[in-house]
Structures are given as C-alpha cells and as structure tokens.
Motif scaffolding. Structure first.
Motif, PDB file in Angstrom:
ATOM      1  N   GLY A  76       7.108  25.810  55.602  1.00 42.93           N
ATOM      2  CA  GLY A  76       6.470  26.816  56.446  1.00 42.93           C
ATOM      3  C   GLY A  76       6.521  26.493  57.922  1.00 42.93           C
ATOM      4  N   GLY A  77       7.573  25.787  58.339  1.00 45.65           N
ATOM      5  CA  GLY A  77       7.729  25.469  59.751  1.00 45.65           C
ATOM      6  C   GLY A  77       6.945  24.265  60.227  1.00 45.65           C
ATOM      7  N   LYS A  78       6.188  23.617  59.347  1.00 45.77           N
ATOM      8  CA  LYS A  78       5.390  22.445  59.733  1.00 45.77           C
ATOM      9  C   LYS A  78       5.777  21.235  58.888  1.00 45.77           C
ATOM     10  CE  LYS A  78       2.816  24.328  62.936  1.00 45.77           C
ATOM     11  NZ  LYS A  78       2.898  23.889  64.346  1.00 45.77           N
ATOM     12  N   TRP A  79       5.649  20.062  59.524  1.00 50.95           N
ATOM     13  CA  TRP A  79       5.992  18.806  58.873  1.00 50.95           C
ATOM     14  C   TRP A  79       4.741  18.051  58.427  1.00 50.95           C
ATOM     15  CZ3 TRP A  79      10.907  16.667  58.092  1.00 50.95           C
ATOM     16  CH2 TRP A  79      11.975  17.362  58.673  1.00 50.95           C
ATOM     17  N   GLY A  80       4.878  17.366  57.293  1.00 44.23           N
ATOM     18  CA  GLY A  80       3.869  16.452  56.796  1.00 44.23           C
ATOM     19  C   GLY A  80       4.565  15.362  56.008  1.00 44.23           C
ATOM     20  N   TYR A  81       3.829  14.657  55.159  1.00 42.96           N
ATOM     21  CA  TYR A  81       4.401  13.528  54.423  1.00 42.96           C
ATOM     22  C   TYR A  81       4.000  13.589  52.952  1.00 42.96           C
ATOM     23  CZ  TYR A  81       5.538  11.494  58.947  1.00 42.96           C
ATOM     24  OH  TYR A  81       6.043  11.284  60.193  1.00 42.96           O
ATOM     25  N   LYS A  87       3.478  14.081  45.955  1.00 44.73           N
ATOM     26  CA  LYS A  87       2.154  14.515  46.390  1.00 44.73           C
ATOM     27  C   LYS A  87       2.069  14.513  47.908  1.00 44.73           C
ATOM     28  CE  LYS A  87      -2.761  13.369  46.022  1.00 44.73           C
ATOM     29  NZ  LYS A  87      -3.755  12.403  45.481  1.00 44.73           N
ATOM     30  N   ILE A  88       1.522  15.587  48.479  1.00 44.30           N
ATOM     31  CA  ILE A  88       1.341  15.650  49.927  1.00 44.30           C
ATOM     32  C   ILE A  88       0.200  14.714  50.328  1.00 44.30           C
ATOM     33  CG2 ILE A  88       0.673  17.109  51.867  1.00 44.30           C
ATOM     34  CD1 ILE A  88       2.104  19.410  50.465  1.00 44.30           C
ATOM     35  N   ILE A  89       0.550  13.695  51.102  1.00 46.15           N
ATOM     36  CA  ILE A  89      -0.404  12.667  51.509  1.00 46.15           C
ATOM     37  C   ILE A  89      -0.948  12.949  52.903  1.00 46.15           C
ATOM     38  CG2 ILE A  89      -0.672  10.200  51.975  1.00 46.15           C
ATOM     39  CD1 ILE A  89      -0.350  10.884  49.025  1.00 46.15           C
ATOM     40  N   ILE A  90      -0.069  13.417  53.780  1.00 47.62           N
ATOM     41  CA  ILE A  90      -0.468  13.765  55.144  1.00 47.62           C
ATOM     42  C   ILE A  90      -0.155  15.237  55.347  1.00 47.62           C
ATOM     43  CG2 ILE A  90      -0.092  13.325  57.603  1.00 47.62           C
ATOM     44  CD1 ILE A  90       0.698  10.452  56.835  1.00 47.62           C
ATOM     45  N   GLU A  91      -1.168  16.006  55.662  1.00 44.37           N
ATOM     46  CA  GLU A  91      -1.097  17.469  55.727  1.00 44.37           C
ATOM     47  C   GLU A  91       0.050  17.977  56.601  1.00 44.37           C
ATOM     48  OE1 GLU A  91      -3.977  21.232  57.009  1.00 44.37           O
ATOM     49  OE2 GLU A  91      -4.738  19.178  57.051  1.00 44.37           O
TER      50      GLU A  91
END
Length: 298
Positions: A76-81, A87-91
């Motif tokens: 969605g155009g945004k980065w996380g980790y 599993k998404i650890i950092i939003e």
C-alpha cells in the motif's frame, strides 16, 4: 481494528508453505540471505527457501532480503518489516526502509532519513538526506552536498561540513576537505592532514592513498610506508595487496616488494590463503607462493 484484522489475515496467508510449480515464473530472484531469497512472481514479491518452496507468499509491492532476522517490505505504498515467518513486526509506516544492520536500519519519512532499531523504535529522527550503515558504531550522514558523522544514539560527532566522507575502519575515516583527502579519528578531529588526491580505508594498519596518478600506502600515523608508484592499488589482506603496474595486476608484501609479478587482468583479495585471479579467458586461484590452479574458462 480493521487494520489488525487485515494484518492477521496477511500473516496467516504468508505462513503457508507452497511448492513452487513450473507454471509460476520467477521474474526476479535475489541472493539467499538467512535461508531465504526474495523473488518476484508476476507483479508481487515473496520469499523461497533453498528447495524452491514459497515460504512467504508473493504479496508485496517491493521487498528486500532478510538481514538481522527481519526484511523490509512494501504494501500500500508504505514500508515496514516482517520476520522469517512472514509476521509484520514493524508497522507499515515508512516511505522507504533499508536493511537492518547490527540492530539499526535506515528509514525515510518524506525525503528525510533516520534510524530505527529492531523493535521499530525511532533512534535517530529522520533529518538527513542520506545515511550509511554504522561501522564501528559511527555512521556517515549527508545534508545537501556536505557530510558528517553521528553515533548510534544520534549524537553528532561532526556536523555535515565535509566535502566527502567514508565509513570508519580501524578507528579512522577518510575525509575530503577542500579537494584533498586526509583522516579523522572517532572524536571528529583531523589526525592526518588532508593532502592526498584520494584516500581509502585502513586495513591491517595500512591505507591506500593516491598522489597524482600513482598509488601507495600510509600507516596510521600518516607516514608513507610504500611510496606511490603503482597505477592502482588495493587494501592488504592476509599480508598481501593487489597492485596494478601498467595493464596488469600482481601482489606486493607489506614492505612494498613485488612477490607475485603483475601478469593478471584481475587480482582479488586473499582469503584463506588463496585469491581469485583472471588472465585472458581463464580464471583460477593463486596461493601466496604464486602457484595457480586454473579452474575454468570465462
């Protein structure tokens, strides 16, 4: 609440291991890192294991390799980790995100860059135009066309004021001031006067410098210990350094004596007693005595 439901569904879909069938064409495959490789299938990115199984499904707009147990991904155009289970650890919140290295990762908000830790906590507020990884707990930062240094807490060691700057190695960093290169210590003091036309990092207590068109070596006190007489020179590894004389590469010892005559089109660093060399259409490995095992044709 909707966001967390979507994240949960995403996590469940990522966790399923799916065989990679021939009908699924890999358009891009990165190098393996921490047991997985980033792949592009169709218009999305995911991850495969060494057997070629999809272990994290291709649902990302962009993705990087794993580093430090996490990988940066874009949705969605945004980065996380994510972690190695998907599993998404950092939003997902950053405009760009780099690899985690020694517990820190560069992230961008708008066109400014800072750092987060492995838990997603902002350690250095995004305020720089570009940054490097931390080496010896110090990073290079840039604003405009000037470079400086910060430590892992974000404390400024030197405000961006240098014409150019390299990362620290063995307690020193090569810096460019008024078109000449010298060296700075970890406190931000110039300890080797800017006087060279080029300067590289210290390895094994010696650094490559260039004056005019020729390269040589200095020690950590700034004294020239091997005079500039080579057309190109590389850092020392395992006591030897590759140097170029005319069109060919060979090797010298720490006294500057040529131990292996320049006769190669390419000469790499020594590792475990051997170095990759290339001559014409042949490549192989050479030992420190100059013995060669030719192993392939280019």
């Amino acid at each position: 609440m909707v966001r967390y439901i979507l994240y949960s569904l995403l996590f469940l879909s990522l966790f399923i291991k799916i065989p990679l069938y021939c009908s699924e064409t890999i358009e891009y495959k990165g190098d393996y890192a921490e047991g997985m490789a980033c792949v592009k299938i169709g218009s999305k990115y995911g991850y495969i294991d060494f057997s070629g199984n999809i272990v994290i499904q291709p649902l990302f707009e962009e993705a990087h390799n794993f580093s430090g147990g996490l990988a940066s991904v874009k949705i969605g155009g945004k980065w996380g980790y994510i972690d190695n289970k998907g599993k998404i650890i950092i939003e997902l919140q950053f405009d760009e995100a780099g690899d985690l290295y020694k517990g820190m990762a560069p992230v961008w908000v708008g066109n400014k860059c800072g750092y987060i830790n492995s838990e997603g906590k902002v350690i250095v507020k995004p305020q720089y135009d570009s940054v490097s990884d931390f080496y010896e707990d110090i990073a290079v930062v840039r604003n405009g066309d000037k470079y400086g240094y910060i430590d892992r807490r974000g404390k400024i060691i030197l405000e961006p004021a240098l014409d150019y700057a390299y990362s620290f190695s063995e307690g020193f960093a090569a810096v460019k001031v008024n078109d000449k290169w010298g060296y700075m210590d970890r406190t931000g003091n110039i300890v080797i006067k800017p006087q060279f036309d080029e300067a590289m990092a210290f390895f094994q207590s010696m650094a490559v410098i260039r004056t005019g068109e020729k390269s040589g070596y200095i020690d950590t006190s700034g004294i020239i210990v091997i005079k500039p007489e080579f057309d190109r020179a590389c850092s020392f590894s395992e006591g030897l350094a590759a140097v170029k004389v005319g069109h060919f590469w060979g090797y010298i010892d720490r006294e500057g004596k040529i131990l292996i005559k320049p006769s190669f089109d390419r000469a790499d660093y020594f590792h475990d007693g051997h170095a990759l060399i290339v001559k014409g259409n042949k490549s192989g490995y050479i030992d420190k005595s100059g013995n060669i095992i030719w192993n392939s044709e280019k």
